[in-house]
Design a protein around this motif. Structure first.
Motif, mmCIF file in Angstrom:
data_model
loop_
_atom_site.group_PDB
_atom_site.id
_atom_site.type_symbol
_atom_site.label_atom_id
_atom_site.label_comp_id
_atom_site.label_asym_id
_atom_site.label_seq_id
_atom_site.Cartn_x
_atom_site.Cartn_y
_atom_site.Cartn_z
ATOM 1 N N PHE A 102 2.960 8.397 -2.253
ATOM 2 C CA PHE A 102 3.352 6.736 -2.960
ATOM 3 C C PHE A 102 4.096 6.747 -1.918
ATOM 4 O O PHE A 102 5.085 5.741 -2.913
ATOM 5 C CB PHE A 102 3.260 7.145 -4.263
ATOM 6 N N THR A 119 -1.541 3.744 -8.087
ATOM 7 C CA THR A 119 -2.368 4.071 -8.267
ATOM 8 C C THR A 119 -2.595 3.641 -6.384
ATOM 9 O O THR A 119 -4.009 3.710 -6.151
ATOM 10 C CB THR A 119 -3.130 2.190 -8.310
ATOM 11 N N GLY A 120 -1.861 4.096 -5.287
ATOM 12 C CA GLY A 120 -2.006 3.888 -3.991
ATOM 13 C C GLY A 120 -1.476 2.254 -4.037
ATOM 14 O O GLY A 120 -1.644 1.868 -2.062
ATOM 15 N N ALA A 121 -1.917 0.902 -4.340
ATOM 16 C CA ALA A 121 -1.671 -0.467 -3.930
ATOM 17 C C ALA A 121 -1.351 -1.182 -5.120
ATOM 18 O O ALA A 121 -1.368 -0.648 -5.843
ATOM 19 C CB ALA A 121 -2.984 -0.352 -3.365
ATOM 20 N N PRO A 127 -0.201 5.091 -0.773
ATOM 21 C CA PRO A 127 -1.039 6.345 -0.704
ATOM 22 C C PRO A 127 -0.731 7.142 -1.094
ATOM 23 O O PRO A 127 0.282 7.415 -1.223
ATOM 24 C CB PRO A 127 -2.274 6.613 0.392
ATOM 25 N N ALA A 128 -2.218 7.961 -1.338
ATOM 26 C CA ALA A 128 -1.089 9.377 -2.686
ATOM 27 C C ALA A 128 -1.743 11.141 -0.679
ATOM 28 O O ALA A 128 -2.040 10.150 -0.948
ATOM 29 C CB ALA A 128 -2.401 9.729 -3.634
ATOM 30 N N THR A 188 1.024 -1.317 -0.387
ATOM 31 C CA THR A 188 0.119 0.750 -0.178
ATOM 32 C C THR A 188 0.697 1.243 -0.085
ATOM 33 O O THR A 188 1.768 1.615 0.657
ATOM 34 C CB THR A 188 -0.774 0.079 1.113
#
Length: 301
Positions: free
Chosen positions: A66, A156-158, A62-63, A60
């Protein structure tokens, strides 16, 4: 006569797996073949299925930064396959990597990038938000195996990140029992530091095999890392690996503990070729928090 062919040369493989360029043409009817024996035996156009092993983890990131904040457990496979398609010019135009946990495709027919430079073929797909690489066996003088790494979910975050080794596996009864040998090769990998920053890595590999004791002294050197945000390359001696791997008599599967500074884990692999002329595999190490080092390796005598 065995036919040696070469992959198409495009622009340089992307720095930090950011490709630009395109592959070659030469379309023709492709023959499917599941009985891979050696790269030099391939007569294109052809699609071949090469069996192997792999390790992978979910992540994972996340934005907006990243940075990796979470990693799943290692998921290992002995039933991984890579389907490689070559056109009539002998150019690699499609790769489908399949494991029990995921599948990823790079295909020039949908404008994915497959670009070769300095012994490594870079892979990029905007469709699947994936990046990867596969060692160019022909360029490196190998005939029976290769390896690679991949990651999905860019931006995409993951996603998933992993490494694989594929080739013509040596029959257990054909592994020598009364000799020693030194195998030289290389590794490529992905390192995530304890702050979640991701890097690509490369290093030289030496494996001293004692076929009588069934032990492999495994070590890497001259490791470098490339920051995937800045493309800055730096020495990473802290990621040099050492370990001793073992296998059972007549069983072509070796494994053992490997270590780097602040990291510990395992390496697993196989001998490849009619009489164990080459070897390959993967390593998967973990440190504090999200710190992780995953990669593949290949070597020949």
């Amino acid at each position: 006569m065995k036919r040696h062919f070469r992959y198409a040369r495009g622009a340089a493989v992307m720095l930090a797996l950011g490709l630009s360029g395109c592959g070659g043409g030469g379309s023709s009817s492709v023959i499917s073949d599941r009985s891979f024996t050696a790269w030099s035996d391939i007569d294109p156009p052809r699609s071949i299925v090469v069996e192997g092993i792999s390790t992978e983890r979910t992540y994972t990131a996340p934005a907006p930064g990243f940075k990796v904040t979470d990693l799943g457990p290692a998921e290992q496979s002995t039933t991984t396959t890579a389907t490689l398609t070559y056109n009539s010019n002998g150019n690699l135009t499609k790769i489908v990597l399949t494991t029990p946990y995921s599948s990823v495709t790079w295909d020039e027919a949908r404008d994915d990038l497959i670009v070769e430079d300095t012994g490594v073929i870079g892979l990029a797909s905007e469709v699947e938000a994936s990046r990867g690489l596969i060692a160019d066996a022909i360029e490196l003088g190998w005939d029976f195996q290769t390896f690679g790494t991949w990651a999905t979910g860019f931006g995409t975050g993951a996603g998933r990140t992993g490494a694989f080794s594929i080739g013509a596996r040596t029959l257990g009864r054909n592994i020598p029992t009364d000799d020693t040998a030194t195998f030289e090769g290389l590794t490529r990998g992905r390192y995530i530091d304890d702050a979640g920053q991701a890097y690509s890595t490369e290093s030289a590999l030496s494996v001293d095999v004692d076929f009588r004791d069934r032990t492999l002294d495994f070590s890497t050197r001259d490791t470098e890392k490339i920051n995937l945000d800045t493309a800055f390359t730096s020495a990473a001696g802290n990621l040099d690996l050492t370990g001793t791997l073992t296998y059972q008599l007549g069983v072509n599967s070796f494994s053992g503990a490997v270590n780097a500074t602040g990291l510990s884990g395992t390496a697993k692999g196989r001998f490849y070729g009619p009489n164990a002329e080459e070897l390959g595999g993967y390593f998967d190490l973990h440190g504090a928090g999200v710190e992780t080092y995953i990669g593949g390796f290949g070597a020949g005598q």
